[in-house]
Design a protein around this motif. Structure first.
Motif, short mmCIF file in Angstrom:
data_model
loop_
_atom_site.label_atom_id
_atom_site.label_comp_id
_atom_site.label_asym_id
_atom_site.label_seq_id
_atom_site.Cartn_x
_atom_site.Cartn_y
_atom_site.Cartn_z
N ASP A 1 -1.43 21.17 46.03
CA ASP A 1 -2.90 21.28 46.08
C ASP A 1 -3.34 22.74 45.94
N ILE A 2 -2.67 23.64 46.63
CA ILE A 2 -3.02 25.06 46.54
C ILE A 2 -2.81 25.56 45.12
N LEU A 3 -1.71 25.20 44.51
CA LEU A 3 -1.43 25.60 43.13
C LEU A 3 -2.54 25.11 42.20
N ALA A 4 -2.88 23.85 42.30
CA ALA A 4 -3.90 23.27 41.41
C ALA A 4 -5.27 23.87 41.66
N GLN A 5 -5.64 24.01 42.91
CA GLN A 5 -6.99 24.45 43.23
C GLN A 5 -7.20 25.93 43.01
N LYS A 6 -6.19 26.73 43.19
CA LYS A 6 -6.35 28.18 43.03
C LYS A 6 -6.13 28.64 41.59
N TYR A 7 -5.25 27.96 40.87
CA TYR A 7 -4.89 28.44 39.55
C TYR A 7 -5.47 27.64 38.40
N PHE A 8 -5.88 26.40 38.63
CA PHE A 8 -6.40 25.59 37.55
C PHE A 8 -7.90 25.34 37.66
N ARG A 9 -8.47 25.47 38.82
CA ARG A 9 -9.90 25.21 39.01
C ARG A 9 -10.69 26.37 38.44
N LYS A 10 -11.75 26.07 37.71
CA LYS A 10 -12.54 27.12 37.08
C LYS A 10 -13.98 27.13 37.55
N ALA A 11 -14.29 26.46 38.63
CA ALA A 11 -15.65 26.44 39.14
C ALA A 11 -16.08 27.85 39.53
N GLY A 12 -17.25 28.25 39.09
CA GLY A 12 -17.78 29.56 39.44
C GLY A 12 -17.30 30.69 38.55
N VAL A 13 -16.39 30.41 37.63
CA VAL A 13 -15.91 31.44 36.72
C VAL A 13 -16.72 31.35 35.43
N PRO A 14 -17.39 32.42 35.04
CA PRO A 14 -18.20 32.34 33.82
C PRO A 14 -17.33 32.10 32.59
N ALA A 15 -17.87 31.32 31.65
CA ALA A 15 -17.13 31.03 30.43
C ALA A 15 -16.99 32.28 29.56
N ARG A 16 -17.92 33.18 29.71
CA ARG A 16 -17.90 34.40 28.91
C ARG A 16 -18.39 35.56 29.75
N LEU A 17 -17.75 36.70 29.62
CA LEU A 17 -18.18 37.87 30.35
C LEU A 17 -19.35 38.54 29.65
N LYS A 18 -20.23 39.14 30.43
CA LYS A 18 -21.38 39.83 29.88
C LYS A 18 -21.10 41.34 29.90
N LYS A 19 -21.25 41.98 28.74
CA LYS A 19 -20.99 43.40 28.64
C LYS A 19 -22.14 44.18 29.26
N ILE A 20 -21.80 45.14 30.10
CA ILE A 20 -22.80 45.98 30.75
C ILE A 20 -22.52 47.42 30.36
N GLU A 21 -23.50 48.05 29.77
CA GLU A 21 -23.35 49.46 29.37
C GLU A 21 -23.42 50.36 30.60
N GLU A 22 -22.51 51.32 30.67
CA GLU A 22 -22.51 52.30 31.74
C GLU A 22 -22.53 53.68 31.11
N ASN A 23 -23.30 54.57 31.69
CA ASN A 23 -23.48 55.91 31.11
C ASN A 23 -22.18 56.72 31.06
N ASP A 24 -21.37 56.64 32.09
CA ASP A 24 -20.18 57.49 32.17
C ASP A 24 -18.91 56.84 31.63
N VAL A 25 -19.03 55.64 31.08
CA VAL A 25 -17.85 54.93 30.58
C VAL A 25 -17.98 54.75 29.07
N PRO A 26 -16.98 55.23 28.31
CA PRO A 26 -17.06 55.05 26.85
C PRO A 26 -16.92 53.58 26.48
N SER A 27 -17.65 53.16 25.45
CA SER A 27 -17.56 51.76 25.04
C SER A 27 -16.90 51.61 23.69
#
Length: 79
Positions: free
Chosen positions: A53-79
Motif C-alpha cells: 500500500d505504501i509503495l502504491a500510494q507514495k510512488y504511483f498516486r499522482k493526486a495534487g501533482v500538476p500535469a505540467r510545471l509553470k515557468k516562473i521568471e526570476e531576476n537573478d536566475v538565467p533562463s
C-alpha cells in the motif's frame, strides 16, 4: 575508477533474483468510499500488504501533482 559487480550477474536483470506478486492497493474514507485504487501492481513477494500500500500510494498516486510545471521568471536566475 572501476566498480566491481557484487549483487548481480553479468547479462542478467537486477530483478531476476527477486520474486514478485500482484497486489491491490486501496485508500478508503471512513464512510467506505474509495479515494484511491490501484490493481495488479507488482511488488516483491515478501512485502506485506501495508508495504505494498505504501509503495502504491507514495510512488504511483499522482493526486495534487500538476500535469505540467509553470515557468516562473526570476531576476537573478538565467533562463
Amino acid at each position: 575508477m572501476r566498480i566491481e559487480r557484487r549483487f548481480t550477474k553479468p547479462g542478467q536483470s537486477a530483478y531476476a533474483e527477486i520474486e514478485f506478486r500482484k497486489a491491490l492497493s486501496e485508500i478508503k474514507n471512513p464512510d467506505g468510499s474509495v479515494v484511491f485504487r490501484l490493481d495488479n501492481i507488482d511488488v516483491p513477494a515478501q512485502f506485506s500488504q501495508v508495504a505494498a500500500d505504501i509503495l502504491a500510494q507514495k510512488y504511483f498516486r499522482k493526486a495534487g501533482v500538476p500535469a505540467r510545471l509553470k515557468k516562473i521568471e526570476e531576476n537573478d536566475v538565467p533562463s
